[in-house]
Design a protein around this motif. Structure first.
Motif, PDB file in Angstrom:
ATOM      1  N   ALA A  36       0.837  -1.199   0.000  1.00  0.00           N
ATOM      2  CA  ALA A  36       0.000   0.000   0.000  1.00  0.00           C
ATOM      3  C   ALA A  36       0.870   1.246   0.000  1.00  0.00           C
ATOM      4  CB  ALA A  36      -0.917  -0.009   1.225  1.00  0.00           C
ATOM      5  N   GLN A  37       0.316   2.312  -0.538  1.00  0.00           N
ATOM      6  CA  GLN A  37       1.077   3.563  -0.626  1.00  0.00           C
ATOM      7  C   GLN A  37       1.549   4.040   0.749  1.00  0.00           C
ATOM      8  OE1 GLN A  37      -2.351   5.778  -2.312  1.00  0.00           O
ATOM      9  NE2 GLN A  37      -1.972   7.269  -0.682  1.00  0.00           N
ATOM     10  N   GLY A  38       2.791   4.385   0.824  1.00  0.00           N
ATOM     11  CA  GLY A  38       3.356   4.912   2.065  1.00  0.00           C
ATOM     12  C   GLY A  38       3.622   3.877   3.134  1.00  0.00           C
ATOM     13  N   SER A  39       3.425   2.617   2.807  1.00  0.00           N
ATOM     14  CA  SER A  39       3.591   1.568   3.815  1.00  0.00           C
ATOM     15  C   SER A  39       5.043   1.104   3.887  1.00  0.00           C
ATOM     16  CB  SER A  39       2.690   0.377   3.497  1.00  0.00           C
ATOM     17  OG  SER A  39       3.107  -0.244   2.292  1.00  0.00           O
ATOM     18  N   THR A  40       5.343   0.429   5.012  1.00  0.00           N
ATOM     19  CA  THR A  40       6.686  -0.118   5.183  1.00  0.00           C
ATOM     20  C   THR A  40       6.973  -1.176   4.114  1.00  0.00           C
ATOM     21  OG1 THR A  40       6.593   0.251   7.579  1.00  0.00           O
ATOM     22  CG2 THR A  40       8.213  -1.331   6.768  1.00  0.00           C
ATOM     23  N   LYS A  41       5.934  -1.966   3.793  1.00  0.00           N
ATOM     24  CA  LYS A  41       6.105  -2.993   2.766  1.00  0.00           C
ATOM     25  C   LYS A  41       6.465  -2.363   1.423  1.00  0.00           C
ATOM     26  CE  LYS A  41       3.773  -6.832   0.449  1.00  0.00           C
ATOM     27  NZ  LYS A  41       2.524  -7.667   0.353  1.00  0.00           N
ATOM     28  N   ARG A  42       5.798  -1.262   1.079  1.00  0.00           N
ATOM     29  CA  ARG A  42       6.058  -0.591  -0.200  1.00  0.00           C
ATOM     30  C   ARG A  42       7.471   0.010  -0.199  1.00  0.00           C
ATOM     31  NH1 ARG A  42       2.737   0.295  -4.304  1.00  0.00           N
ATOM     32  NH2 ARG A  42       3.114   1.978  -5.798  1.00  0.00           N
ATOM     33  N   LEU A  43       7.878   0.547   0.927  1.00  0.00           N
ATOM     34  CA  LEU A  43       9.225   1.110   1.055  1.00  0.00           C
ATOM     35  C   LEU A  43      10.278   0.027   0.814  1.00  0.00           C
ATOM     36  CD1 LEU A  43      11.218   3.392   1.972  1.00  0.00           C
ATOM     37  CD2 LEU A  43      10.954   2.476   4.292  1.00  0.00           C
ATOM     38  N   GLU A  44      10.086  -1.128   1.467  1.00  0.00           N
ATOM     39  CA  GLU A  44      11.065  -2.197   1.337  1.00  0.00           C
ATOM     40  C   GLU A  44      11.076  -2.781  -0.073  1.00  0.00           C
ATOM     41  OE1 GLU A  44      13.315  -2.934   3.493  1.00  0.00           O
ATOM     42  OE2 GLU A  44      12.509  -1.479   4.923  1.00  0.00           O
ATOM     43  N   SER A  45       9.892  -2.881  -0.672  1.00  0.00           N
ATOM     44  CA  SER A  45       9.796  -3.410  -2.030  1.00  0.00           C
ATOM     45  C   SER A  45      10.497  -2.471  -3.020  1.00  0.00           C
ATOM     46  CB  SER A  45       8.320  -3.587  -2.418  1.00  0.00           C
ATOM     47  OG  SER A  45       8.199  -3.991  -3.757  1.00  0.00           O
ATOM     48  N   LEU A  46      10.221  -1.202  -2.853  1.00  0.00           N
ATOM     49  CA  LEU A  46      10.799  -0.200  -3.760  1.00  0.00           C
ATOM     50  C   LEU A  46      12.329  -0.159  -3.651  1.00  0.00           C
ATOM     51  CD1 LEU A  46       9.473   3.452  -4.203  1.00  0.00           C
ATOM     52  CD2 LEU A  46      11.907   2.967  -4.056  1.00  0.00           C
ATOM     53  N   THR A  47      12.811   0.002  -2.447  1.00  0.00           N
ATOM     54  CA  THR A  47      14.261   0.170  -2.254  1.00  0.00           C
ATOM     55  C   THR A  47      15.036  -1.100  -2.597  1.00  0.00           C
ATOM     56  OG1 THR A  47      13.999  -0.346   0.107  1.00  0.00           O
ATOM     57  CG2 THR A  47      13.980   1.977  -0.522  1.00  0.00           C
ATOM     58  N   SER A  48      14.466  -2.263  -2.270  1.00  0.00           N
ATOM     59  CA  SER A  48      15.174  -3.512  -2.551  1.00  0.00           C
ATOM     60  C   SER A  48      15.235  -3.790  -4.053  1.00  0.00           C
ATOM     61  CB  SER A  48      14.514  -4.690  -1.812  1.00  0.00           C
ATOM     62  OG  SER A  48      13.179  -4.854  -2.247  1.00  0.00           O
ATOM     63  N   ASN A  49      14.155  -3.463  -4.764  1.00  0.00           N
ATOM     64  CA  ASN A  49      14.138  -3.706  -6.206  1.00  0.00           C
ATOM     65  C   ASN A  49      15.035  -2.716  -6.969  1.00  0.00           C
ATOM     66  OD1 ASN A  49      12.467  -5.983  -6.169  1.00  0.00           O
ATOM     67  ND2 ASN A  49      10.586  -4.760  -6.245  1.00  0.00           N
ATOM     68  N   VAL A  50      15.116  -1.503  -6.476  1.00  0.00           N
ATOM     69  CA  VAL A  50      16.058  -0.543  -7.073  1.00  0.00           C
ATOM     70  C   VAL A  50      17.482  -1.032  -6.812  1.00  0.00           C
ATOM     71  CG1 VAL A  50      17.022   1.784  -6.909  1.00  0.00           C
ATOM     72  CG2 VAL A  50      14.545   1.470  -6.961  1.00  0.00           C
ATOM     73  N   SER A  51      17.685  -1.543  -5.609  1.00  0.00           N
ATOM     74  CA  SER A  51      19.006  -2.035  -5.233  1.00  0.00           C
ATOM     75  C   SER A  51      19.428  -3.231  -6.080  1.00  0.00           C
ATOM     76  CB  SER A  51      19.021  -2.417  -3.753  1.00  0.00           C
ATOM     77  OG  SER A  51      20.295  -2.857  -3.351  1.00  0.00           O
ATOM     78  N   LEU A  52      18.460  -4.083  -6.445  1.00  0.00           N
ATOM     79  CA  LEU A  52      18.773  -5.238  -7.283  1.00  0.00           C
ATOM     80  C   LEU A  52      19.360  -4.813  -8.627  1.00  0.00           C
ATOM     81  CD1 LEU A  52      15.730  -7.643  -6.667  1.00  0.00           C
ATOM     82  CD2 LEU A  52      18.121  -8.017  -5.996  1.00  0.00           C
ATOM     83  N   LYS A  53      18.850  -3.723  -9.176  1.00  0.00           N
ATOM     84  CA  LYS A  53      19.311  -3.239 -10.478  1.00  0.00           C
ATOM     85  C   LYS A  53      20.509  -2.302 -10.363  1.00  0.00           C
ATOM     86  CE  LYS A  53      15.203  -3.535 -13.407  1.00  0.00           C
ATOM     87  NZ  LYS A  53      15.894  -4.203 -14.534  1.00  0.00           N
ATOM     88  N   TYR A  54      20.437  -1.372  -9.403  1.00  0.00           N
ATOM     89  CA  TYR A  54      21.445  -0.306  -9.358  1.00  0.00           C
ATOM     90  C   TYR A  54      22.046  -0.107  -7.963  1.00  0.00           C
ATOM     91  CZ  TYR A  54      18.697   0.768 -13.539  1.00  0.00           C
ATOM     92  OH  TYR A  54      18.015   0.673 -14.726  1.00  0.00           O
ATOM     93  N   GLY A  55      21.937  -1.100  -7.125  1.00  0.00           N
ATOM     94  CA  GLY A  55      22.380  -0.970  -5.738  1.00  0.00           C
ATOM     95  C   GLY A  55      23.808  -0.457  -5.571  1.00  0.00           C
ATOM     96  N   GLY A  56      23.966   0.631  -4.862  1.00  0.00           N
ATOM     97  CA  GLY A  56      25.285   1.180  -4.552  1.00  0.00           C
ATOM     98  C   GLY A  56      26.021   1.781  -5.733  1.00  0.00           C
TER      99      GLY A  56
END
Length: 236
Positions: A193-213
């Motif tokens: 859900a928007q603004g949720s902890t789950k959405r935060l973790e999903s977003l940041t982890s998936n960005v990290s998978l592609k471009y992490g660090g």
């Protein structure tokens, strides 16, 4: 040089002839004196001309030196003004970003400011740019740790996609703070859900998978020069 020939007459004979000869002798004497004076004047004029030429050449050399120094000082002045102007603009930009972040949070967060400084040291982004991103994220969450995670995702996305930092910040912020995944066209899935902890973790982890660090791992001359410029901006 032509030799001067003096004709000597003995005044003997008829009186008119003697008078004419004496007159001619006097005229010859006057002509000789006039010639001597003219020669002396010419010599003095020649020396004066030589001195004037020497002075003019010296003046020309002096003017060349003065002109060269003026060009150097003009260039240096322009460079200083340009540098000071750039530093002033960066300082004003940082002040605006800090004010925006403080207003959004309702307070000044030293933790977030320190985070921005730390990111400047390891990425190509200036701390004023990082603060601006955090100001955007603070519109969707007041949690400082969440803001840091969203900001890191933004820096990596910007570096990985080669897009502007503000554009990346808008994509991350809209995706986290709404039900629409604005990053789906870039192959990044987001759940929760928007603004949720789950959405935060999903977003940041998936960005990290592609471009992490990626924002911290790329070391190039361009990055080094930008970091130097950022450091000089802070020094001002």
């Amino acid at each position: 040089m032509a030799e001067r020939i003096t004709v000597h007459f003995d005044a003997k004979g008829d009186k008119p002839l003697i008078a004419a000869i004496n007159s001619l002798a006097r005229a010859q004497g006057r002509l000789a004196k006039t010639t001597d004076r003219a020669t002396g004047a010419n010599m003095r004029n020649s020396k004066s001309a030589q001195k004037s030429g020497t002075h003019f050449m010296a003046l020309g050399g002096t003017m060349s030196v003065v002109r060269s120094k003026m060009l150097v000082w003009t260039f240096a002045g322009a460079l200083v003004n340009k540098t000071l102007g750039a530093m002033t603009r960066l300082a004003m930009k940082q002040e605006d970003a800090e004010k925006k972040l403080a207003v959004q949070l309702g307070k000044t967060s030293q933790s977030l400011l320190d985070y921005a400084t730390a990111q400047q040291k390891v990425t190509q982004f200036g701390d004023e740019e990082v603060i601006s991103v955090m100001g955007t994220m603070s519109a969707f969450t007041k949690n400082e740790e969440e803001i840091k995670k969203l900001t890191q995702a933004t820096l990596d996305l910007s570096e990985g996609m080669g897009m502007g930092l503000n554009e990346a910040a808008i994509l991350v912020g809209k995706t986290f703070g709404s039900s629409t995944n604005s990053m789906s066209r870039y192959g990044i899935a987001v759940e929760g859900a928007q603004g949720s902890t789950k959405r935060l973790e999903s977003l940041t982890s998936n960005v990290s998978l592609k471009y992490g660090g990626l924002s911290t791992k790329i070391d190039t001359t361009s990055k080094a020069l930008k970091q130097m410029g950022n450091a000089l901006g802070d020094a001002g």
